[in-house]
Motif scaffolding. Sequence first.
Motif, short mmCIF file in Angstrom:
data_model
loop_
_atom_site.label_atom_id
_atom_site.label_comp_id
_atom_site.label_asym_id
_atom_site.label_seq_id
_atom_site.Cartn_x
_atom_site.Cartn_y
_atom_site.Cartn_z
N THR A 48 -14.15 104.49 47.17
CA THR A 48 -13.66 103.21 46.33
C THR A 48 -12.78 102.59 47.46
O THR A 48 -12.29 102.95 48.29
CB THR A 48 -13.17 103.68 45.18
OG1 THR A 48 -12.62 102.29 44.44
CG2 THR A 48 -11.84 104.22 45.45
N GLY A 49 -12.73 101.04 46.84
CA GLY A 49 -11.70 100.39 47.72
C GLY A 49 -10.33 100.41 46.90
O GLY A 49 -10.20 101.16 45.85
N ILE A 50 -9.47 99.10 47.11
CA ILE A 50 -8.42 98.99 46.32
C ILE A 50 -8.92 99.04 44.79
O ILE A 50 -7.91 99.64 44.00
CB ILE A 50 -7.62 97.91 46.66
CG1 ILE A 50 -7.00 98.27 48.43
CG2 ILE A 50 -6.45 97.39 45.91
CD1 ILE A 50 -6.52 96.84 48.88
N ARG A 51 -9.70 98.31 44.71
CA ARG A 51 -9.94 97.95 43.25
C ARG A 51 -10.23 99.20 42.15
O ARG A 51 -9.95 99.30 41.02
CB ARG A 51 -11.29 97.02 42.83
CG ARG A 51 -11.64 96.66 41.72
CD ARG A 51 -12.84 95.49 41.70
NE ARG A 51 -13.28 94.88 40.31
CZ ARG A 51 -13.89 95.17 39.57
NH1 ARG A 51 -14.42 96.32 39.77
NH2 ARG A 51 -14.01 94.75 38.40
N GLY A 52 -11.15 100.32 42.94
CA GLY A 52 -11.43 101.50 42.15
C GLY A 52 -10.03 102.05 41.82
O GLY A 52 -9.91 102.98 40.93
N LEU A 53 -8.91 102.04 42.60
CA LEU A 53 -7.41 102.50 42.35
C LEU A 53 -6.91 101.93 41.34
O LEU A 53 -5.80 102.71 41.07
CB LEU A 53 -6.91 102.93 43.77
CG LEU A 53 -7.89 103.93 44.94
CD1 LEU A 53 -6.93 103.84 46.25
CD2 LEU A 53 -7.85 105.22 44.29
N LEU A 54 -7.15 100.79 40.76
CA LEU A 54 -6.38 100.31 39.91
C LEU A 54 -6.79 101.05 38.45
O LEU A 54 -5.80 100.79 37.64
CB LEU A 54 -7.13 98.71 39.56
CG LEU A 54 -6.87 97.84 40.75
CD1 LEU A 54 -7.33 96.38 40.39
CD2 LEU A 54 -5.60 97.68 41.64
N ALA A 55 -7.71 101.81 38.66
CA ALA A 55 -7.81 102.83 37.41
C ALA A 55 -8.11 101.74 36.06
O ALA A 55 -8.89 101.10 36.06
CB ALA A 55 -6.89 103.70 37.16
N ILE A 56 -7.26 102.12 35.26
CA ILE A 56 -7.51 101.58 33.52
C ILE A 56 -6.46 100.60 33.43
O ILE A 56 -5.37 100.90 33.50
CB ILE A 56 -7.55 102.73 32.66
CG1 ILE A 56 -8.58 103.92 32.95
CG2 ILE A 56 -7.92 102.03 31.31
CD1 ILE A 56 -8.89 104.83 32.05
N ALA A 57 -7.16 99.45 33.22
CA ALA A 57 -6.11 98.20 32.72
C ALA A 57 -5.41 98.37 31.13
O ALA A 57 -6.26 98.72 30.46
CB ALA A 57 -6.44 97.15 32.76
N PRO A 58 -4.42 98.17 31.09
CA PRO A 58 -3.97 98.19 29.43
C PRO A 58 -4.41 97.02 28.78
O PRO A 58 -4.94 97.33 27.58
CB PRO A 58 -2.24 97.59 29.76
CG PRO A 58 -1.89 97.97 31.05
CD PRO A 58 -3.14 97.73 32.00
N VAL A 59 -4.85 96.13 29.30
CA VAL A 59 -5.77 95.13 28.64
C VAL A 59 -6.90 94.36 29.56
O VAL A 59 -6.61 94.11 30.60
CB VAL A 59 -4.48 93.85 28.20
CG1 VAL A 59 -5.62 92.58 27.53
CG2 VAL A 59 -3.66 94.24 27.33
N ASN A 60 -7.98 94.26 28.87
CA ASN A 60 -9.17 93.85 29.76
C ASN A 60 -10.05 93.04 28.74
O ASN A 60 -10.74 93.43 27.96
CB ASN A 60 -9.99 94.83 30.03
CG ASN A 60 -11.25 94.27 30.81
OD1 ASN A 60 -11.23 93.20 31.22
ND2 ASN A 60 -12.07 95.11 31.29
N GLY A 61 -9.46 91.72 28.81
CA GLY A 61 -10.02 90.80 27.68
C GLY A 61 -9.79 91.01 26.23
O GLY A 61 -8.45 91.02 25.86
N ASP A 62 -10.58 91.38 25.36
CA ASP A 62 -10.43 91.68 23.93
C ASP A 62 -10.27 93.32 23.97
O ASP A 62 -10.03 93.67 22.70
CB ASP A 62 -11.44 91.30 22.98
CG ASP A 62 -13.01 91.80 23.54
OD1 ASP A 62 -13.04 92.83 24.55
OD2 ASP A 62 -13.99 91.49 22.69
N LEU A 63 -10.29 93.87 24.85
CA LEU A 63 -10.04 95.34 24.80
C LEU A 63 -8.79 95.78 25.18
O LEU A 63 -8.09 95.45 26.15
CB LEU A 63 -10.78 96.08 26.11
CG LEU A 63 -11.39 97.59 25.66
CD1 LEU A 63 -12.04 98.00 24.62
CD2 LEU A 63 -11.92 98.18 27.28
N ILE A 64 -8.08 96.64 24.40
CA ILE A 64 -6.50 97.02 24.43
C ILE A 64 -6.35 98.43 24.63
O ILE A 64 -7.39 99.23 23.80
CB ILE A 64 -5.78 96.36 23.29
CG1 ILE A 64 -5.98 96.91 21.97
CG2 ILE A 64 -5.62 94.88 23.44
CD1 ILE A 64 -5.05 96.39 20.97
N ARG A 65 -5.39 99.00 25.26
CA ARG A 65 -5.33 100.29 25.13
C ARG A 65 -3.79 100.83 25.02
O ARG A 65 -3.06 100.94 26.03
CB ARG A 65 -5.65 101.03 26.66
CG ARG A 65 -7.15 100.56 26.99
CD ARG A 65 -7.57 101.26 28.43
NE ARG A 65 -9.22 101.22 28.48
CZ ARG A 65 -9.69 100.25 29.11
NH1 ARG A 65 -9.00 99.03 29.60
NH2 ARG A 65 -10.86 100.17 29.38
#
Length: 500
Positions: free
Chosen positions: A166-183
């Motif tokens: 992977t590049g840098i983007r793959g190491l960002l892993a899981i975002a707390p918020v992605n559009g309407d998706l929340i974690r």
Amino acid sequence: MYDTAGEKTGGNIRQIQAQAMEQKIAGFIRAHQMVSPGCLVIAGVSGGADSLCLLLVLLKLREVFGYKVCVVHVEHGIRGEASMRDAEFVRHFCAQRGIECHICHCHVPEYARAHRMGEEEAGRRLRYDAFRQEKEKYPGREVKIAVAHHLGDNAETMLFHLARGTGIRGLLAIAPVNGDLIRPLLCVGRAEIEAYLKGCGQDYCEDATNGMDVYSRNRLRHHALLALHQVNSRAQEHMYETACQLRELYDYLEVQAEAACKKCCKPDAHGVVIEKEPFLRERQVIQTEMLCRLLRTLAKSGRDFTRGHIVSLTELFEKQNGRQVHLPYGIKAERVYAGIRLVREDAEKEGGRIGDTGKNQFTFRLLEGNSDQMSQISKKKYTKCFDYDKIKNGFCVRNRQPGDYLVVDASGSRQKLKKYLVNEKIPSKERERLLLLADGDHIMWVVGYRISSYYKVDEHTRNILEVTFYGGREDEGTDSGNDFRGRGKCTDCRDRGADQ
């Protein structure tokens, strides 16, 4: 007497710990602005520890944030009676508390075979499809989809991407918020989740497949993450902090890569041409991100692309004309005179231009801003011009999808596409066949009707995308009010370097 006092003390401690965790998650929700008063939160609940903890916390915090909660459970059709028991467990849990619950049944193995993918990816896709379908039941309302990823999932994802390449983007892993998706649970670990459930006296379902090392993510969880915990008990927290720092760097990198794409990339009939000379003048890190963005947009996915694919593309610039590289998702890279042409092979096989369904054809031209020229062609019904630099997600011709909208005036007011079509009195059967030029969910042009005000060319426009549709009646040269109903579905994307 001692035992009773001890139990009471232990119960108080567990209650205090539970409250502390709820406050921690509440702070995380506020920090990332996950919800707003009056919104609906759809919780994805499997019945396992993570998702049940998510649901309990969401219920506890309802009065704090003023949202409402409903539940979607997806029964995957993998574990037979055990899977059905999990569904009944979730149904019963919700019924006891008066929570609206929807059980969705699917067959992951069959879907995986039909779409030539692993069962893990198939299950994930079907779950999110179920969540989106539930969201569609609430048009015009703010809806969030909450899933139960936690710190361990984030660390697992980082390692998984790192191992696959992977590049840098793959190491960002899981975002707390992605559009309407929340974690909301991304700030806590599995041990905290289990302790919370124990403190609440809440049972949960155990999925036997979670203990099997047949799945690659399970092997990471059972072995790699355990080893990291032995090195440092806060390893997962540190990995999440690193991912957050990388996300800030990546945001800056995206801005630079987008600017570079505008200089280096030109759309053609089925894909995009990356011009060699301006591309090679960019720094290597920008080159890499540009290629990643282009691939993600054409594929409509960031999965399955590795560092090796980027190296193959970069090396192709030095090969002879006509040389090709074949990539995941049916993407072909071909060395052409100007540089490299990226295209979806399935789009080429359809023949003609994009949108070719008999007479339905589109052409695209990139022009420099010229107010005199624009004033001449902007009145044509089937030739429209757009401010190219405002396109954020790449553009494609397709039929309508849930969430589509237009900007209807200069102040930026939005209108759902569905409402616009109803106002135009377009029959429901015809709406599915309309052709749309889309930038993600933002509809740039309802072909034969209006364009979005956001993309209109004005005196500040530097680069213009001119789009001509050849499927309308030739005698309808201007916007006289006559309509057009497009035929067939077309999903080939025109990328300008933005990430979908």
